[in-house]
Scaffold this motif. Structure first.
Motif, PDB file in Angstrom:
ATOM      1  N   SER A 162     -17.770  -6.734  -4.150  1.00 20.31           N
ATOM      2  CA  SER A 162     -18.608  -6.999  -5.324  1.00 20.31           C
ATOM      3  C   SER A 162     -18.938  -8.478  -5.394  1.00 20.31           C
ATOM      4  CB  SER A 162     -17.892  -6.565  -6.608  1.00 20.31           C
ATOM      5  OG  SER A 162     -17.616  -5.181  -6.590  1.00 20.31           O
ATOM      6  N   GLY A 163     -20.160  -8.773  -5.879  1.00 16.10           N
ATOM      7  CA  GLY A 163     -20.575 -10.167  -6.000  1.00 16.10           C
ATOM      8  C   GLY A 163     -22.045 -10.274  -6.275  1.00 16.10           C
ATOM      9  N   SER A 164     -22.703 -11.220  -5.632  1.00 10.68           N
ATOM     10  CA  SER A 164     -24.144 -11.403  -5.796  1.00 10.68           C
ATOM     11  C   SER A 164     -24.744 -11.904  -4.488  1.00 10.68           C
ATOM     12  CB  SER A 164     -24.420 -12.404  -6.929  1.00 10.68           C
ATOM     13  OG  SER A 164     -23.802 -13.656  -6.666  1.00 10.68           O
ATOM     14  N   ASN A 165     -26.069 -11.680  -4.332  1.00 14.02           N
ATOM     15  CA  ASN A 165     -26.799 -12.075  -3.124  1.00 14.02           C
ATOM     16  C   ASN A 165     -26.168 -11.488  -1.848  1.00 14.02           C
ATOM     17  OD1 ASN A 165     -28.513 -13.717  -4.728  1.00 14.02           O
ATOM     18  ND2 ASN A 165     -27.006 -15.382  -4.632  1.00 14.02           N
ATOM     19  N   LEU A 166     -25.785 -10.212  -1.907  1.00 19.33           N
ATOM     20  CA  LEU A 166     -25.066  -9.595  -0.793  1.00 19.33           C
ATOM     21  C   LEU A 166     -25.971  -8.877   0.200  1.00 19.33           C
ATOM     22  CD1 LEU A 166     -21.958  -8.144  -2.687  1.00 19.33           C
ATOM     23  CD2 LEU A 166     -22.167 -10.321  -1.467  1.00 19.33           C
ATOM     24  N   ARG A 167     -27.245  -8.716  -0.118  1.00 18.96           N
ATOM     25  CA  ARG A 167     -28.157  -8.086   0.841  1.00 18.96           C
ATOM     26  C   ARG A 167     -28.376  -9.009   2.038  1.00 18.96           C
ATOM     27  NH1 ARG A 167     -31.003  -3.521  -0.443  1.00 18.96           N
ATOM     28  NH2 ARG A 167     -31.175  -2.922  -2.641  1.00 18.96           N
ATOM     29  N   GLY A 168     -28.859  -8.420   3.121  1.00 20.67           N
ATOM     30  CA  GLY A 168     -29.154  -9.196   4.321  1.00 20.67           C
ATOM     31  C   GLY A 168     -27.936  -9.551   5.134  1.00 20.67           C
ATOM     32  N   GLY A 177     -30.503 -17.566  -2.320  1.00 22.04           N
ATOM     33  CA  GLY A 177     -29.211 -18.098  -2.698  1.00 22.04           C
ATOM     34  C   GLY A 177     -28.105 -17.624  -1.786  1.00 22.04           C
ATOM     35  N   LEU A 178     -27.018 -18.367  -1.743  1.00 16.31           N
ATOM     36  CA  LEU A 178     -25.884 -18.019  -0.900  1.00 16.31           C
ATOM     37  C   LEU A 178     -25.170 -16.788  -1.443  1.00 16.31           C
ATOM     38  CD1 LEU A 178     -24.365 -21.568  -0.304  1.00 16.31           C
ATOM     39  CD2 LEU A 178     -25.742 -20.217   1.289  1.00 16.31           C
ATOM     40  N   ILE A 186     -12.076 -13.083   4.126  1.00 16.42           N
ATOM     41  CA  ILE A 186     -13.254 -12.249   4.372  1.00 16.42           C
ATOM     42  C   ILE A 186     -14.433 -13.199   4.514  1.00 16.42           C
ATOM     43  CG2 ILE A 186     -14.781 -10.445   3.485  1.00 16.42           C
ATOM     44  CD1 ILE A 186     -12.420  -9.399   1.845  1.00 16.42           C
ATOM     45  N   ARG A 187     -14.997 -13.254   5.699  1.00 20.85           N
ATOM     46  CA  ARG A 187     -16.153 -14.118   5.952  1.00 20.85           C
ATOM     47  C   ARG A 187     -17.411 -13.260   5.931  1.00 20.85           C
ATOM     48  NH1 ARG A 187     -17.827 -16.487  11.645  1.00 20.85           N
ATOM     49  NH2 ARG A 187     -19.691 -17.686  11.054  1.00 20.85           N
ATOM     50  N   TYR A 188     -18.330 -13.584   5.039  1.00 25.31           N
ATOM     51  CA  TYR A 188     -19.528 -12.773   4.790  1.00 25.31           C
ATOM     52  C   TYR A 188     -20.739 -13.571   5.241  1.00 25.31           C
ATOM     53  CZ  TYR A 188     -22.172  -9.147   2.254  1.00 25.31           C
ATOM     54  OH  TYR A 188     -22.980  -8.086   1.909  1.00 25.31           O
ATOM     55  N   VAL A 189     -21.419 -13.107   6.314  1.00 27.54           N
ATOM     56  CA  VAL A 189     -22.541 -13.823   6.914  1.00 27.54           C
ATOM     57  C   VAL A 189     -23.830 -13.051   6.664  1.00 27.54           C
ATOM     58  CG1 VAL A 189     -23.484 -14.810   9.028  1.00 27.54           C
ATOM     59  CG2 VAL A 189     -20.999 -14.713   8.698  1.00 27.54           C
ATOM     60  N   THR A 190     -24.830 -13.719   6.076  1.00 28.15           N
ATOM     61  CA  THR A 190     -26.127 -13.088   5.809  1.00 28.15           C
ATOM     62  C   THR A 190     -27.239 -13.884   6.462  1.00 28.15           C
ATOM     63  OG1 THR A 190     -26.690 -14.319   3.799  1.00 28.15           O
ATOM     64  CG2 THR A 190     -25.187 -12.447   3.546  1.00 28.15           C
ATOM     65  N   ASN A 191     -28.466 -13.372   6.331  1.00 25.96           N
ATOM     66  CA  ASN A 191     -29.622 -14.092   6.868  1.00 25.96           C
ATOM     67  C   ASN A 191     -30.072 -15.218   5.955  1.00 25.96           C
ATOM     68  OD1 ASN A 191     -30.815 -12.669   4.773  1.00 25.96           O
ATOM     69  ND2 ASN A 191     -31.851 -11.208   6.123  1.00 25.96           N
ATOM     70  N   HIS A 192     -29.306 -15.453   4.888  1.00 26.26           N
ATOM     71  CA  HIS A 192     -29.653 -16.558   3.978  1.00 26.26           C
ATOM     72  C   HIS A 192     -28.426 -17.391   3.620  1.00 26.26           C
ATOM     73  CE1 HIS A 192     -28.085 -13.912   0.761  1.00 26.26           C
ATOM     74  NE2 HIS A 192     -28.740 -12.957   1.406  1.00 26.26           N
TER      75      HIS A 192
END
Length: 404
Positions: A69-75, A38-39, A119-125
């Motif tokens: 704070s939030g969700s799906n923040l790993r990666g 999930g994003l 705040i731009r948050y970029v993950t591998n998903h």
């Protein structure tokens, strides 16, 4: 018999299916904790301090540690604040929180409008952008390039967060013609012709203001030797007032010289390699209970010839227990870069830099004695492994200043 075989096969199939199910579950559990489904979603920003200070923020400045704070923040791959990368370690993250250091410097005037307060948050998903007020903190003045510059000379006010400037006052005079660097770390200006008395420097922005504790153009307060009105010079260096040799001078100054000094040579007393004064008051007896870190040694220096080896050692009286070193050619990582100045510049050496066995004194009295006075010595030595072929430095306005 056939029925028995079919029953056995059915049991075996159930066992195999159960085994595959548990293997699949185990593989899911062994997946890297840095991946998520999930994003990413950001819900709030908190202080990175222990409770009760870890409250939800409504805005934040630069150079601060925060918790997203939030969700799906790993990666996480990159986290941008107003388009500038923050610093983080993904190993500290969970799916619901991320600890990040906002960049120390954000060039607010150069930030594209679409990136302001984001705040731009970029993950591998996947990635997300969260709207959040990121404000320029109040300005901080770290120093003035030349506190004794003459009217008409160019100087720089150095520091941080010089954005959206509203006022600059230099020795009590309003400055309207100036240029701030894009990263907010310096302001270039010309010393006004009307400067006639000592005074502080103040910078006011939309976020706040800062004023120097000390004064520019102050040739009296804390001065040990300026070769003119306060002249405690005893022996050592040459003394000159030539504006041709060192333009921008204020009256007389000392010139330390050394040539063809062998490696490892510490004979500072000959050939104009030192400045030695008579006794002078470093700190008034009534202020010897002040904290050591609130005082600094200052002086102006001009170096025309590249300086790449050798050290100026500075001590009080004949006491070599506590010593400060001035070698501006040595970088913080130990490498060397040839040093010279563009005219005169102010040097600030905190009294905590006078060290004994790598440690500062614990009090002013320990460093300066019960009377807070003594001579001061500037001594050039070659403590390096290469010969010093030609060293020359002009020094003026040696003083002890309360810096905060």
């Amino acid at each position: 018999m056939k029925k028995l075989l079919n029953k056995a096969n059915s049991h075996l199939l159930l066992v195999l299916l159960a085994t595959l199910f548990f293997i699949q579950q185990g593989c899911k559990k062994e997946q890297s904790p840095s991946t998520s489904n999930g994003l990413p979603v950001i819900t709030s920003i908190r202080n990175y301090v222990a409770s009760p200070g870890d409250s939800v923020l409504t805005s934040v400045g630069t150079g601060k540690w925060i918790v997203i704070s939030g969700s799906n923040l790993r990666g996480a791959l990159q986290i941008y604040f107003n388009g500038v990368k923050g610093s983080f370690n993904d190993a500290w993250f969970s799916d619901t929180s991320a600890i990040v250091l906002i960049p120390e410097v954000i060039a607010f005037p150069l930030v594209e409008e679409s990136q302001l307060n984001t705040i731009r948050y970029v993950t591998n998903h996947g990635e997300t952008t969260f709207s959040f007020p990121i404000v320029a903190p109040a300005p901080t003045i770290s120093g003035i390039s030349n506190e004794s510059a003459n009217p008409g000379d160019s100087v720089k006010i150095n520091g941080f967060n010089f954005f959206f400037i509203e006022h600059i006052r230099y020795a009590g005079i309003e400055i309207t013609d100036f240029k701030a660097s894009s990263d907010g770390t310096s302001i270039s200006m010309m010393v006004p012709a009307s400067v006639s008395t000592a005074g502080p420097v103040m910078v006011t922005t939309k976020s706040g203001a800062d004023t120097t504790f000390y004064h520019v153009h102050d040739y009296v307060t804390g001065v040990l030797n300026n070769y003119d009105e306060i002249n405690n010079f005893s022996w050592g260096s040459d003394v000159s007032n030539s504006s041709a040799d060192f333009p921008g001078n204020n009256g007389n100054y000392g010139i330390m010289r050394a040539s063809n000094v062998p490696a490892g040579n510490g004979e500072w007393w000959g050939g104009g390699r030192s400045i030695n004064t008579n006794d002078a008051q470093w700190v008034a007896v009534s202020h010897l209970q002040d904290t050591l870190s609130t005082y600094a040694l200052k002086f102006e220096v001009a170096v025309k010839k590249p300086w790449l080896n050798g050290t100026i050692q500075i001590v009080r009286d004949q006491n070599w227990d506590y010593m400060a070193l001035y070698r501006p050619w040595r970088n913080a990582n130990g490498s060397a870069t040839a040093f010279k100045t563009d005219g005169w510049q102010t040097v600030t050496i905190p009294l905590t830099n006078f060290l004994k066995a790598s440690l500062p004194a614990s009090t002013l009295t320990e460093l300066l004695g019960s009377e807070g006075k003594g001579a001061i010595k500037f001594m050039f030595v070659n403590d390096g492994s290469d010969i010093v072929s030609n060293f020359e430095a002009a020094v003026d306005n040696i003083r002890i200043v309360k810096i905060r």
